[in-house]
Design an enzyme around this catalytic site. Structure first.
Site, mmCIF file in Angstrom:
data_model
loop_
_atom_site.group_PDB
_atom_site.id
_atom_site.type_symbol
_atom_site.label_atom_id
_atom_site.label_comp_id
_atom_site.label_asym_id
_atom_site.label_seq_id
_atom_site.Cartn_x
_atom_site.Cartn_y
_atom_site.Cartn_z
ATOM 1 N N PRO A 1 -5.885 -0.551 -4.080
ATOM 2 C CA PRO A 1 -4.964 -0.965 -5.138
ATOM 3 C C PRO A 1 -3.563 -1.227 -4.598
ATOM 4 C CG PRO A 1 -5.523 1.372 -5.369
ATOM 5 C CD PRO A 1 -6.328 0.837 -4.224
ATOM 6 N N ASP A 2 -2.849 -2.152 -5.236
ATOM 7 C CA ASP A 2 -1.447 -2.382 -4.843
ATOM 8 C C ASP A 2 -0.568 -1.355 -5.547
ATOM 9 O OD1 ASP A 2 -1.241 -3.286 -7.423
ATOM 10 O OD2 ASP A 2 -0.916 -5.371 -6.927
ATOM 11 N N PHE A 3 0.739 -1.462 -5.392
ATOM 12 C CA PHE A 3 1.654 -0.514 -6.035
ATOM 13 C C PHE A 3 1.916 -0.897 -7.487
ATOM 14 C CE2 PHE A 3 4.443 1.312 -2.341
ATOM 15 C CZ PHE A 3 3.364 2.065 -1.934
ATOM 16 N N ARG A 4 2.176 -2.173 -7.708
ATOM 17 C CA ARG A 4 2.888 -2.517 -8.936
ATOM 18 C C ARG A 4 2.110 -3.277 -9.991
ATOM 19 N NH1 ARG A 4 6.098 -2.404 -4.637
ATOM 20 N NH2 ARG A 4 7.870 -1.013 -4.736
ATOM 21 N N ASP B 1 -3.024 -0.974 6.141
ATOM 22 C CA ASP B 1 -4.484 -0.841 6.201
ATOM 23 C C ASP B 1 -5.101 -1.460 7.452
ATOM 24 O OD1 ASP B 1 -4.413 -3.620 5.648
ATOM 25 O OD2 ASP B 1 -4.621 -3.280 3.502
ATOM 26 N N HIS C 1 5.580 -1.705 8.041
ATOM 27 C CA HIS C 1 5.597 -0.350 7.473
ATOM 28 C C HIS C 1 4.601 0.574 8.191
ATOM 29 C CE1 HIS C 1 7.326 -2.202 3.517
ATOM 30 N NE2 HIS C 1 8.185 -2.183 4.497
ATOM 31 N N ASN D 1 1.500 -4.136 4.801
ATOM 32 C CA ASN D 1 0.312 -3.302 4.578
ATOM 33 C C ASN D 1 0.089 -2.348 5.737
ATOM 34 O OD1 ASN D 1 0.065 -4.661 2.244
ATOM 35 N ND2 ASN D 1 -1.607 -5.999 2.913
#
Ligand code: CNA
Length: 270
Positions: free
Chosen positions: A13-16, A89, A106, A87
């Site tokens: 899932p994304d954050f927003r 991941d 990040h 990302n």
């Protein structure tokens, strides 16, 4: 440039995104504010919500999406200068790019390390995953085998410095850039979002996203974003609204590269 929206189709899932994004799922952790779960200072006080959330979200198998394959296709066609990703991941690498071609702004879950400065022992993802999923052994927080300090993934939490490679690559990459494609990111996070303002005058910028750029975080972030023109309102900009995988597939189809896109070999990881 890309963000969490290119990996939602891989089950992360994304954050927003409302009701599907991570921030929506955080209500039960009783945090002082939702972003605390990814805040460096908060993690150092209480790493448990971070690891609880990781356990909940970790997909059974990590498999790159069509968009990740698209990056590799661009590389194979000698059209790719670099992928700047927010990302963590590592799906760009599983999708076929090599480490030099990607700037993980990040950080990445692939590496983790002991937070004791005296120790600093490094671990790989297999180790972290095993420890994360035996919470009864370590009270839910992976601990160093040598000194029992908390182990954390090598990711950039809020309030922490971005890797030096991010800063040192921007100038040469963006002066060489003749087309900027931005995919699956709300462009809410600085300094990453300011990169969109680093293209030379007249260079086209294509924004591929489900929604328009969202609210930028913090007054400083807002000012930086304004000067970077994150709303893509320049004459040479193009906004293609929709799902990344569909849009990149359409682009490849229009360019007669559908078959090559499909044939890109990717790795999956359990
Ligand atoms: P975000 O703020 O959650 O924005 C994601 C954007 O992608 C939103 O605008 C969505 O509308 C859009 N979107 C979602 N799914 C799709 C789709 N299939 N096609 C097109 N658009 C889509 O995430 P950002 O990356 O902008 O924010 C930066 C944070 C999120 C970074 O610090 C990341 O580390 C962090 N993050 C990373 C992951 C990951 O590694 N996969 C997951 C969740 C959060």
């Amino acid at each position: 440039m890309c963000g969490a929206g290119i990996s939602t189709a891989a089950g992360i899932p994304d954050f927003r995104s409302p009701s599907a994004g991570l921030y929506f799922k955080l209500k039960k952790y009783d945090l002082p504010y939702p972003e605390a779960v990814f805040d460096g200072d908060y993690f150092r006080q209480n790493p448990l919500p971070f690891y609880s959330l990781c356990r909940e979200l970790y997909p059974e198998v990590l498999t790159p999406t069509t968009t990740h394959k698209f990056f590799t296709l661009l590389r194979d066609k000698h059209l790719l200068r670099r992928v700047y990703t927010q990302n963590i991941d590592a799906l760009e690498i599983l999708g076929g790019l090599n480490k030099k071609e990607v700037i993980e702004a990040h950080g990445s879950f692939q590496r983790s390390y002991c937070t004791s400065q005296k120790c600093g022992k490094e671990y790989d993802l297999q180790w972290l995953k095993k420890e994360m999923f035996t919470p009864e052994k370590n009270d839910g927080v992976p601990k160093c085998e040598d000194c029992q300090s908390v182990v954390r993934p090598d990711i950039v939490l809020f309030g922490e410095q971005l890797p030096s490679r991010f800063h040192s690559s921007i100038s040469s990459d963006f002066s060489a850039c003749d087309l900027l494609i931005v995919l699956g990111t709300s462009l809410a996070v600085s300094p990453f979002n300011t990169l969109v303002g680093r293209t030379k005058p007249g260079v086209p910028r294509v924004y591929i996203n489900k929604t328009k750029p969202g609210k930028v975080e913090g007054i400083v972030g807002w000012m930086l974003a304004l000067s970077a023109n994150v709303d893509f309102s320049r004459d040479e900009d193009l906004f293609l609204q929709g799902f990344c995988d569909d849009i990149v597939a359409d682009i490849c189809s229009a360019a007669g590269m559908s078959e090559e896109l499909e044939n890109i070999q990717v790795q999956s990881m359990k």
